[in-house]
Design a protein around this motif. Sequence first.
Motif, PDB file in Angstrom:
ATOM      1  N   UNK A 122       8.167  43.364  46.821  1.00  0.00           N
ATOM      2  CA  UNK A 122       9.412  42.646  46.876  1.00  0.00           C
ATOM      3  C   UNK A 122      10.562  43.956  46.097  1.00  0.00           C
ATOM      4  N   UNK A 123      10.269  45.253  46.146  1.00  0.00           N
ATOM      5  CA  UNK A 123      10.445  46.197  45.156  1.00  0.00           C
ATOM      6  C   UNK A 123      11.834  46.700  46.729  1.00  0.00           C
ATOM      7  N   UNK A 124      13.182  46.618  45.496  1.00  0.00           N
ATOM      8  CA  UNK A 124      14.548  46.941  46.542  1.00  0.00           C
ATOM      9  C   UNK A 124      15.126  45.746  47.311  1.00  0.00           C
ATOM     10  N   UNK A 125      14.285  44.457  47.401  1.00  0.00           N
ATOM     11  CA  UNK A 125      14.830  43.322  48.415  1.00  0.00           C
ATOM     12  C   UNK A 125      15.063  41.702  46.805  1.00  0.00           C
ATOM     13  N   UNK A 126      15.924  41.558  47.463  1.00  0.00           N
ATOM     14  CA  UNK A 126      16.530  40.140  46.080  1.00  0.00           C
ATOM     15  C   UNK A 126      15.432  39.084  46.111  1.00  0.00           C
ATOM     16  N   UNK A 127      14.557  38.897  45.412  1.00  0.00           N
ATOM     17  CA  UNK A 127      14.165  37.947  45.930  1.00  0.00           C
ATOM     18  C   UNK A 127      14.175  36.722  44.976  1.00  0.00           C
ATOM     19  N   UNK A 128      15.603  36.962  43.313  1.00  0.00           N
ATOM     20  CA  UNK A 128      15.201  36.265  42.836  1.00  0.00           C
ATOM     21  C   UNK A 128      16.897  35.560  42.816  1.00  0.00           C
ATOM     22  N   UNK A 129      17.742  34.940  43.263  1.00  0.00           N
ATOM     23  CA  UNK A 129      18.708  34.625  42.930  1.00  0.00           C
ATOM     24  C   UNK A 129      19.473  33.621  42.110  1.00  0.00           C
ATOM     25  N   UNK A 130      20.434  33.468  41.572  1.00  0.00           N
ATOM     26  CA  UNK A 130      20.812  32.576  41.062  1.00  0.00           C
ATOM     27  C   UNK A 130      21.634  30.726  41.438  1.00  0.00           C
ATOM     28  N   UNK A 131      21.224  29.786  40.769  1.00  0.00           N
ATOM     29  CA  UNK A 131      21.626  28.749  41.555  1.00  0.00           C
ATOM     30  C   UNK A 131      22.714  28.868  41.148  1.00  0.00           C
ATOM     31  N   UNK A 132      23.765  28.051  41.699  1.00  0.00           N
ATOM     32  CA  UNK A 132      25.277  28.056  41.769  1.00  0.00           C
ATOM     33  C   UNK A 132      25.513  27.528  40.132  1.00  0.00           C
ATOM     34  N   UNK A 133      26.690  28.012  39.817  1.00  0.00           N
ATOM     35  CA  UNK A 133      26.776  27.803  38.733  1.00  0.00           C
ATOM     36  C   UNK A 133      25.862  28.583  36.838  1.00  0.00           C
ATOM     37  N   UNK A 134      24.493  29.093  37.462  1.00  0.00           N
ATOM     38  CA  UNK A 134      23.841  29.173  36.521  1.00  0.00           C
ATOM     39  C   UNK A 134      24.168  30.906  35.896  1.00  0.00           C
ATOM     40  N   UNK A 135      25.307  31.753  36.837  1.00  0.00           N
ATOM     41  CA  UNK A 135      25.168  32.820  37.075  1.00  0.00           C
ATOM     42  C   UNK A 135      25.611  32.644  35.408  1.00  0.00           C
TER      43      UNK A 135
END
Length: 123
Positions: free
Chosen positions: A28-41
């Motif tokens: 996962x180095x250099x990759x976006x693997x964890x994302x925010x769900x809508x509203x969580x950010x």
Amino acid sequence: MPFDIAAYFLRTGDTAALKLWHEYERETKGKSVIRFSKGLRGLLLSDEDLAADGEEGVEAGRLANWLYRRVVALGLEAAVLRSLDTGGFAALTELLTAYHLDTAGLHGPAQEINPAGVDNNVD
């Protein structure tokens, strides 16, 4: 989940979990693997993070420097923000009055603060 693997290793010392964690890191180095769900950010980020993200706030009012220092001295920063969030400018005025703070240093969003004759003492 990746952090479950890390937590498991920390709890047990199981080297197989550590190897799995290292594999996760490599893949996962250099990759976006964890994302925010809508509203969580918005719930997790600080005001500074949101400001850097381009989110704009609404000016509810201004505190003169001397009044802000008194608010900080009393530890009321969170209460000020909470009152603005729940009841707006009127709730902030009520909060300051309840703490016997002079609301002459409180200005609505359209008002300018005149620095002439400002009391800079924090009593």
